[in-house]
Design a protein around this motif. Sequence first.
Motif, PDB file in Angstrom:
ATOM      1  N   GLY A  21       0.931  -1.142  -0.219  1.00 44.91           N
ATOM      2  CA  GLY A  21      -0.113  -0.066  -0.069  1.00 44.91           C
ATOM      3  C   GLY A  21       0.952   1.483   0.067  1.00 44.91           C
ATOM      4  N   ARG A  22       0.512   2.124  -0.720  1.00 44.31           N
ATOM      5  CA  ARG A  22       1.124   3.387  -0.794  1.00 44.31           C
ATOM      6  C   ARG A  22       1.209   4.174   0.484  1.00 44.31           C
ATOM      7  NH1 ARG A  22       3.075   5.978  -5.332  1.00 44.31           N
ATOM      8  NH2 ARG A  22       2.031   4.707  -6.776  1.00 44.31           N
ATOM      9  N   HIS A  23       0.357   4.170   1.329  1.00 47.40           N
ATOM     10  CA  HIS A  23       0.134   4.567   2.685  1.00 47.40           C
ATOM     11  C   HIS A  23       1.098   4.147   3.677  1.00 47.40           C
ATOM     12  CE1 HIS A  23      -3.064   7.406   1.272  1.00 47.40           C
ATOM     13  NE2 HIS A  23      -3.197   6.587   0.524  1.00 47.40           N
ATOM     14  N   ASP A  24       1.596   2.863   3.424  1.00 47.88           N
ATOM     15  CA  ASP A  24       2.336   2.451   4.477  1.00 47.88           C
ATOM     16  C   ASP A  24       3.541   3.016   5.011  1.00 47.88           C
ATOM     17  OD1 ASP A  24       3.920   0.213   5.915  1.00 47.88           O
ATOM     18  OD2 ASP A  24       3.326  -1.045   4.246  1.00 47.88           O
ATOM     19  N   LYS A  25       3.773   3.385   6.205  1.00 48.23           N
ATOM     20  CA  LYS A  25       5.074   3.943   6.894  1.00 48.23           C
ATOM     21  C   LYS A  25       5.834   2.868   7.616  1.00 48.23           C
ATOM     22  CE  LYS A  25       4.116   8.024   8.494  1.00 48.23           C
ATOM     23  NZ  LYS A  25       3.320   9.230   9.445  1.00 48.23           N
ATOM     24  N   PHE A  26       5.141   1.895   7.719  1.00 50.71           N
ATOM     25  CA  PHE A  26       5.966   0.623   8.624  1.00 50.71           C
ATOM     26  C   PHE A  26       7.187   0.087   7.719  1.00 50.71           C
ATOM     27  CE2 PHE A  26       1.971   0.501  10.875  1.00 50.71           C
ATOM     28  CZ  PHE A  26       2.295   0.043  12.156  1.00 50.71           C
ATOM     29  N   VAL A  27       6.607  -0.124   6.401  1.00 50.14           N
ATOM     30  CA  VAL A  27       7.524  -0.934   5.350  1.00 50.14           C
ATOM     31  C   VAL A  27       6.875   0.287   4.057  1.00 50.14           C
ATOM     32  CG1 VAL A  27       8.251  -2.545   3.981  1.00 50.14           C
ATOM     33  CG2 VAL A  27       7.604  -3.050   6.385  1.00 50.14           C
ATOM     34  N   PRO A  28       7.877   1.114   3.669  1.00 46.11           N
ATOM     35  CA  PRO A  28       7.289   2.003   2.628  1.00 46.11           C
ATOM     36  C   PRO A  28       7.036   1.358   1.321  1.00 46.11           C
ATOM     37  CG  PRO A  28       9.261   2.778   3.889  1.00 46.11           C
ATOM     38  CD  PRO A  28       9.074   1.562   4.380  1.00 46.11           C
ATOM     39  N   PHE A  29       6.318   2.124   0.496  1.00 47.23           N
ATOM     40  CA  PHE A  29       5.717   1.628  -0.766  1.00 47.23           C
ATOM     41  C   PHE A  29       6.955   1.183  -1.766  1.00 47.23           C
ATOM     42  CE2 PHE A  29       3.558   2.462  -4.860  1.00 47.23           C
ATOM     43  CZ  PHE A  29       2.669   1.682  -5.050  1.00 47.23           C
ATOM     44  N   ALA A  30       7.829   1.989  -1.687  1.00 48.85           N
ATOM     45  CA  ALA A  30       9.176   1.745  -2.434  1.00 48.85           C
ATOM     46  C   ALA A  30       9.733   0.413  -2.266  1.00 48.85           C
ATOM     47  CB  ALA A  30      10.015   2.820  -2.423  1.00 48.85           C
TER      48      ALA A  30
END
Length: 292
Positions: A241-250
């Motif tokens: 998911g693009r909104h992931d801050k645990f494991v970034p989208f990249a």
Amino acid sequence: MIEHEVTTRDGRTLKVLERGDPAGRPVLVHNGTPNSRLIFDRDSERAAARGVRLISYDRPGYGGSSPSPGRTIASCADDVRDIAAALELARLAVWGISGGGPHAIACAALLGDLVPAVAVLASPAPWQAEGLDYFAGMGELNVEDIRLEVENPVAARAKCESDRLEMLALDLDGLMGFLSTLLDPVDAAVLSGELGEYLIECTRSGLAPGSDGWWDDGQAMLAPWGFELGAIATPVLLHHGRHDKFVPFAHGEWLAGQIPGVDARLSDDDGHLTLIANHLDAIHDWLLERLD
């Protein structure tokens, strides 16, 4: 709910849990970090409705499983094989989320004869992956912990233990505060109810015996994983998911570019925790089609 204690070939104990449909087709789950074998009630109910026999286990050093110092990501393949043998399973599908994602990828790479399909949700990429800015878009808590682990392992080991003690005492409001730098609003919304209470239960179960499992998970993530992504021949479904801050989208984009033939579903609407809430039924359907 059925629980087992599986003895591995090297004499360790793995605590294994079965939920869902006990007569259904087997799907093994690699939960996140810190790890626990526990499965969310709602996920179990949804699995049962689809004829899925969900199997999960405490990774070494968590909950009821013996420690395995120095384990790698690849090490889990032997444990999964031992679990399958103990449960008399000739084939099983696999999915893993977050810190369980690399372990699911290991099953795709190393267990092609046993595992016909793997789903990977919000997985980190390998440390120092070429062409990836590992920390871009990552929440402050995870950035600080990973950097400390790389730069000062002694201090990081002490912090791991102090964080464990803090997490064991958290209620839901405390958990939301502890994870605040990692929570995009879409994830905060799903964490604020029953899912949050489940994650608290997981934390208390997994970290009850100590912090060894949590520390070993982190060490394995930062070391060579023990297999080549480019050699994977097993079908892999990848969600991020693009909104992931645990494991970034990249990280999801990078993995999608490395795993041959991957079915990559990179969502503009999801975060980290929403992947299960929004996609689990479709994930199970995808796996079962390839398990038949």
